[in-house]
Design a protein around this motif. Structure first.
Motif, PDB file in Angstrom:
ATOM      1  N   UNK B 217      -9.117 109.303 -16.513  1.00 31.36           N
ATOM      2  CA  UNK B 217      -9.586 109.526 -17.703  1.00 31.36           C
ATOM      3  C   UNK B 217     -10.959 108.650 -17.810  1.00 31.36           C
ATOM      4  N   UNK B 218     -12.206 109.398 -17.929  1.00 37.74           N
ATOM      5  CA  UNK B 218     -13.406 108.842 -17.980  1.00 37.74           C
ATOM      6  C   UNK B 218     -13.788 107.775 -18.962  1.00 37.74           C
ATOM      7  N   UNK B 219     -13.236 107.958 -20.171  1.00 33.43           N
ATOM      8  CA  UNK B 219     -13.598 107.434 -21.227  1.00 33.43           C
ATOM      9  C   UNK B 219     -12.823 105.916 -21.083  1.00 33.43           C
ATOM     10  N   UNK B 220     -11.657 105.884 -20.562  1.00 30.80           N
ATOM     11  CA  UNK B 220     -10.887 104.701 -20.223  1.00 30.80           C
ATOM     12  C   UNK B 220     -11.745 103.604 -19.340  1.00 30.80           C
ATOM     13  N   UNK B 221     -12.233 104.408 -18.199  1.00 25.80           N
ATOM     14  CA  UNK B 221     -12.837 103.934 -17.311  1.00 25.80           C
ATOM     15  C   UNK B 221     -14.208 103.088 -17.692  1.00 25.80           C
ATOM     16  N   UNK B 222     -14.800 104.079 -18.718  1.00 26.00           N
ATOM     17  CA  UNK B 222     -16.045 103.687 -19.175  1.00 26.00           C
ATOM     18  C   UNK B 222     -16.026 102.370 -19.837  1.00 26.00           C
ATOM     19  N   UNK B 223     -14.936 102.073 -20.650  1.00 28.48           N
ATOM     20  CA  UNK B 223     -14.764 101.001 -21.665  1.00 28.48           C
ATOM     21  C   UNK B 223     -14.518  99.585 -20.760  1.00 28.48           C
ATOM     22  N   UNK B 224     -13.872  99.785 -19.668  1.00 27.42           N
ATOM     23  CA  UNK B 224     -13.184  98.814 -18.749  1.00 27.42           C
ATOM     24  C   UNK B 224     -14.120  98.296 -17.583  1.00 27.42           C
ATOM     25  N   UNK B 225     -14.825  99.322 -16.984  1.00 25.71           N
ATOM     26  CA  UNK B 225     -15.230  99.036 -15.500  1.00 25.71           C
ATOM     27  C   UNK B 225     -16.724  98.702 -15.290  1.00 25.71           C
ATOM     28  N   UNK B 226     -16.991  97.886 -14.314  1.00 26.75           N
ATOM     29  CA  UNK B 226     -18.252  97.563 -14.070  1.00 26.75           C
ATOM     30  C   UNK B 226     -18.839  98.766 -13.205  1.00 26.75           C
ATOM     31  N   UNK B 227     -18.135  99.135 -12.268  1.00 20.89           N
ATOM     32  CA  UNK B 227     -18.452 100.277 -11.130  1.00 20.89           C
ATOM     33  C   UNK B 227     -17.331 101.234 -11.244  1.00 20.89           C
ATOM     34  N   UNK B 228     -18.078 102.282 -10.735  1.00 22.34           N
ATOM     35  CA  UNK B 228     -17.182 103.646 -10.764  1.00 22.34           C
ATOM     36  C   UNK B 228     -17.115 104.057  -9.380  1.00 22.34           C
ATOM     37  N   UNK B 229     -16.023 104.397  -8.771  1.00 22.07           N
ATOM     38  CA  UNK B 229     -15.961 105.356  -7.408  1.00 22.07           C
ATOM     39  C   UNK B 229     -15.506 106.522  -7.807  1.00 22.07           C
ATOM     40  N   UNK B 230     -16.112 107.779  -7.619  1.00 18.80           N
ATOM     41  CA  UNK B 230     -15.626 109.175  -7.798  1.00 18.80           C
ATOM     42  C   UNK B 230     -15.071 109.633  -6.619  1.00 18.80           C
ATOM     43  N   UNK B 231     -13.870 109.994  -6.635  1.00 19.63           N
ATOM     44  CA  UNK B 231     -12.983 110.794  -5.578  1.00 19.63           C
ATOM     45  C   UNK B 231     -12.763 112.168  -5.634  1.00 19.63           C
ATOM     46  N   UNK B 232     -13.318 112.955  -4.758  1.00 18.32           N
ATOM     47  CA  UNK B 232     -13.015 114.375  -4.887  1.00 18.32           C
ATOM     48  C   UNK B 232     -12.313 114.765  -3.415  1.00 18.32           C
ATOM     49  N   UNK B 233     -11.426 115.389  -3.266  1.00 22.61           N
ATOM     50  CA  UNK B 233     -10.566 115.984  -2.271  1.00 22.61           C
ATOM     51  C   UNK B 233     -10.549 114.569  -1.291  1.00 22.61           C
ATOM     52  N   UNK B 234     -10.446 113.592  -1.276  1.00 20.81           N
ATOM     53  CA  UNK B 234     -10.211 112.484  -0.311  1.00 20.81           C
ATOM     54  C   UNK B 234     -11.551 111.829  -0.058  1.00 20.81           C
ATOM     55  N   UNK B 235     -12.645 112.258  -0.695  1.00 18.00           N
ATOM     56  CA  UNK B 235     -13.872 111.846  -0.428  1.00 18.00           C
ATOM     57  C   UNK B 235     -14.841 111.105  -1.389  1.00 18.00           C
ATOM     58  N   UNK B 236     -15.665 110.211  -1.097  1.00 19.26           N
ATOM     59  CA  UNK B 236     -16.237 109.580  -2.372  1.00 19.26           C
ATOM     60  C   UNK B 236     -17.557 110.442  -2.468  1.00 19.26           C
ATOM     61  N   UNK B 237     -17.582 110.925  -3.805  1.00 18.07           N
ATOM     62  CA  UNK B 237     -18.727 111.583  -4.234  1.00 18.07           C
ATOM     63  C   UNK B 237     -19.876 110.911  -5.080  1.00 18.07           C
ATOM     64  N   UNK B 238     -19.450 109.814  -5.557  1.00 13.70           N
ATOM     65  CA  UNK B 238     -20.426 109.067  -6.131  1.00 13.70           C
ATOM     66  C   UNK B 238     -19.811 107.533  -6.224  1.00 13.70           C
ATOM     67  N   UNK B 239     -20.738 106.519  -6.262  1.00 14.32           N
ATOM     68  CA  UNK B 239     -20.245 105.231  -6.323  1.00 14.32           C
ATOM     69  C   UNK B 239     -21.450 104.370  -6.827  1.00 14.32           C
ATOM     70  N   UNK B 240     -21.371 104.304  -8.306  1.00 12.83           N
ATOM     71  CA  UNK B 240     -22.447 103.627  -9.059  1.00 12.83           C
ATOM     72  C   UNK B 240     -22.065 102.654 -10.123  1.00 12.83           C
ATOM     73  N   UNK B 241     -23.171 101.834 -10.691  1.00 11.19           N
ATOM     74  CA  UNK B 241     -22.645 101.039 -11.596  1.00 11.19           C
ATOM     75  C   UNK B 241     -22.165 101.964 -12.737  1.00 11.19           C
ATOM     76  N   UNK B 242     -21.386 101.593 -14.068  1.00 13.21           N
ATOM     77  CA  UNK B 242     -20.999 102.465 -14.835  1.00 13.21           C
ATOM     78  C   UNK B 242     -22.162 103.134 -15.667  1.00 13.21           C
ATOM     79  N   UNK B 243     -23.027 102.317 -16.357  1.00 13.14           N
ATOM     80  CA  UNK B 243     -24.231 102.791 -17.033  1.00 13.14           C
ATOM     81  C   UNK B 243     -24.816 103.897 -16.154  1.00 13.14           C
ATOM     82  N   UNK B 244     -25.250 103.390 -15.122  1.00 17.80           N
ATOM     83  CA  UNK B 244     -25.998 104.297 -14.061  1.00 17.80           C
ATOM     84  C   UNK B 244     -25.304 105.790 -14.037  1.00 17.80           C
ATOM     85  N   UNK B 245     -23.872 105.450 -13.769  1.00 19.71           N
ATOM     86  CA  UNK B 245     -23.359 106.726 -13.582  1.00 19.71           C
ATOM     87  C   UNK B 245     -23.285 107.818 -14.919  1.00 19.71           C
ATOM     88  N   UNK B 246     -23.027 107.086 -15.931  1.00 19.24           N
ATOM     89  CA  UNK B 246     -22.862 107.871 -17.316  1.00 19.24           C
ATOM     90  C   UNK B 246     -24.358 108.275 -17.695  1.00 19.24           C
TER      91      UNK B 246
END
Ligand SMILES: Nc1ncnc2c1ncn2[C@@H]1O[C@H](COP(=O)(O)OP(=O)(O)O)[C@@H](O)[C@H]1O
Ligand SMILES: [Mg+2]
Lengths: 283, 271
Positions: B217-246
């Protein structure tokens, strides 16, 4: 904030009282048999043969439950028979439980090759018809109390291991087990301190059931004259003797049969009752 | 990146995990293995709250469980502080375990039903050789906002939200350097969800926790997290600071995740 959830406790049910009461009576009878038996259970009195129980015509008040065809006092023989029945129930039941539950816990929690070996063994065991297996074992081991107990353990451990294995497997998949690992508990510690307490109600229910089964097995073996030496009174032996005189003296058959029935029923009901009572989780 | 090496609590390199695929197991021999994590490389800095997002089955839980060594990676390296833990044996891991803890998704199954709350929280403390256990249990309960009287309760005597607080108390009682929280609110009703999230937010602030927060749930993550790792089929597709990612999502998959957030504004609060 008032919250009654902490106060929910189950009352021990009626069946717990009834079954526990009968078994307690039996234990007392077995312990004090030499003191409370009105007669020597082996003493024959051919002049007092086939006396009916006290409420029938022609009864002798000295023989409350009547006598068998050799004039032996039925009540005294039943009291002594309770000793053997209970010894077999407690010793054989407990040993069977220890062996079977331990193997089941190992197979269900440690899995791997141990599970492979134990599960194959159970499969092979299940292929033997139990009564034939028992008779075969006694034929090899010879008659006697120890042989009966060994036979019951050897035949019936699978009853515990199968159920405990399945239960340990499902408990092992729970997150509280992973959580114990995260906390640094060893494998053995998890098996004994986390899984075992959760499988215990099932084990207790099986244990009491097994005690009932042990009583039946002993009676069956006595019935076919493969149990203890024939001069020692056993319920199974009394049933076998009573069968031959069922038309002349029904009581010789009916009283031990009734005691056997009540005892087996009580053991299984006690198990169910205890399981409910000791389970803090109201599932 | 200006972070020095010692500021990283985790350094994960080329982490690979596979599971045997029992549906394709031949009659004899081993089952073929399916790759679930396909070579992940990332760092977690001290004090970070790292969100791990991705669809169901993308490998989020597997990644989390590999990081705290609830499962064995096939290959790759996991440096925790100064120690390489990817291939340590359980006996060698045990003394390290007080440093990385976990809060589980299902608060019912993660609490032993035969133990009282006090015992559940005290267990790990005892195993890890802490002193003043009674005091620490009391402190932990207080920090998660449960009364001391709950020590003698059994898990089934608690509500879902209260159980999850016990799970949190058990983890923070050890004062770990890192906590993995795997979908810890997805089993709760909406109002307990909000309360548990508020609690977690407060603990992060007060204790300076380093946290990996797994969620779909990205809306929960946005509220709580400083960085975000996006996983897709066992690979990291994005790794960025929260504000940057949104503000500026790079990967196409991240954009589909963002588009799936229900409108209006997820940060909107009821007056
Ligand atoms: N113990 C396991 N055995 C076999 N396959 C597993 C196991 N655990 C997870 N998987 C598989 O790995 C993939 C990722 O699972 P998981 O990490 O739980 O995903 P997520 O938490 O992102 O939903 C899924 O396809 C799942 O079926
Ligand atoms: Mg998951």
């Amino acid at each position: 904030m008032p919250d009654a959830r902490g106060q929910i406790r189950r009352l021990p049910g009626l069946r717990l009282w009834l079954s526990g009461g009968w078994l307690l009576l039996l234990v007392l009878a077995a312990i004090f048999a030499p003191m409370i038996s009105p007669h020597d259970p082996l003493e024959q009195d051919l002049f007092a043969a086939r006396l009916p129980p006290f409420w029938e015509q022609g009864a002798d008040p000295a023989y409350l439950l009547g006598t068998d065809s050799l004039g032996r006092d039925l009540l005294s023989r039943m009291l002594y028979g309770a000793r053997l029945a209970l010894t077999v129930a407690l010793v054989a039941g407990t040993l069977t439980c220890l062996v079977g539950a331990t193997l089941g816990l190992i197979a269900g929690y440690y899995r791997g090759w141990a599970d492979l070996v134990i599960s194959r063994l159970v499969d092979i065991w299940m292929a033997f018809p139990p009564v034939l297996f028992a008779i075969l074992l006694i034929a090899v081991l010879g008659t006697g109390l120890t042989s009966i107990i060994i036979a019951i353990v050897v035949i019936d451990w699978t009853r515990f291991s199968r159920v405990v294995r399945a239960e340990a497997m499902s408990q092992g998949a729970m997150d509280y087990v992973a959580s114990a690992q995260v906390a640094g508990r060893s494998r053995l510690g998890i098996a004994l301190a986390e899984i075992l307490p959760n499988v215990l109600p099932t084990i207790v229910a099986l244990l009491t059931l097994e005690m009932g089964i042990a009583v039946i097995v002993e009676a069956i073996l006595s019935f076919v004259n493969l149990s203890i030496s024939t001069d020692q009174p056993t319920w199974g032996g009394m049933i076998a003797e009573g069968r031959t005189s069922i038309y002349q003296a029904w009581w010789v058959l009916v009283f031990p049969l009734f005691a056997l029935f009540l005892t087996v029923l009580s053991f299984s009901q006690l198990g169910e009752g205890l399981k409910d009572y000791f389970d803090p989780v109201l599932r | 990146m200006n972070a020095a090496v010692s500021d990283q609590i985790y350094k994960v390199q080329d982490l690979r995990v596979s599971f045997p695929d029992l549906s394709k197991k031949p009659l004899f021999g081993a089952a073929p293995r399916t790759q679930v994590l396909k070579g992940l490389t990332f760092d977690v800095a001290k004090g970070d709250v790292l969100g791990i997002v991705g669809g169901s089955g993308s490998g989020k839980s597997t990644l989390g469980r590999a990081m705290i060594r609830l499962l064995d990676p096939d290959s790759g390296s996991i440096r925790f502080e100064e120690t390489e833990i990817a291939h340590l044996r359980e006996d060698d891991l045990r003394p390290l375990r007080k440093h990385f803890q976990m809060i589980f998704q299902d608060p019912m199954s993660s609490l032993n039903p035969r133990r009282q709350v006090g015992g559940i929280i005290a267990g790990p403390l005892r195993l890890q050789g802490f002193d003043n256990i009674k005091v620490r249990v009391g402190e932990a309960l207080e920090m998660v906002g449960l009364p001391k009287s709950f020590e003698t309760r059994y898990p089934h005597e608690l509500s879902g939200g209260q159980r999850q607080r016990v799970g949190i108390a058990r983890a923070i009682a050890l004062k770990p350097d890192f906590i993995l929280a795997d979908e810890i609110v997805s089993g709760l009703d909406v109002s307990s969800q909000a309360q548990v999230l508020n609690l977690l937010e407060q603990l992060v602030r007060e204790l300076g926790l380093t946290l990996a927060f797994v969620s779909h749930d990205l809306s929960v993550i946005r509220r709580l997290c400083s960085r975000i790792l996006v996983l897709h089929h066992g690979e990291i597709v994005e790794n960025a600071a929260t504000a940057e990612l949104f503000d500026n999502p790079q990967a196409a998959y991240t954009r589909t995740l963002l588009d799936a957030i229900p409108l209006p504004d997820p940060d909107q609060v009821w007056a």
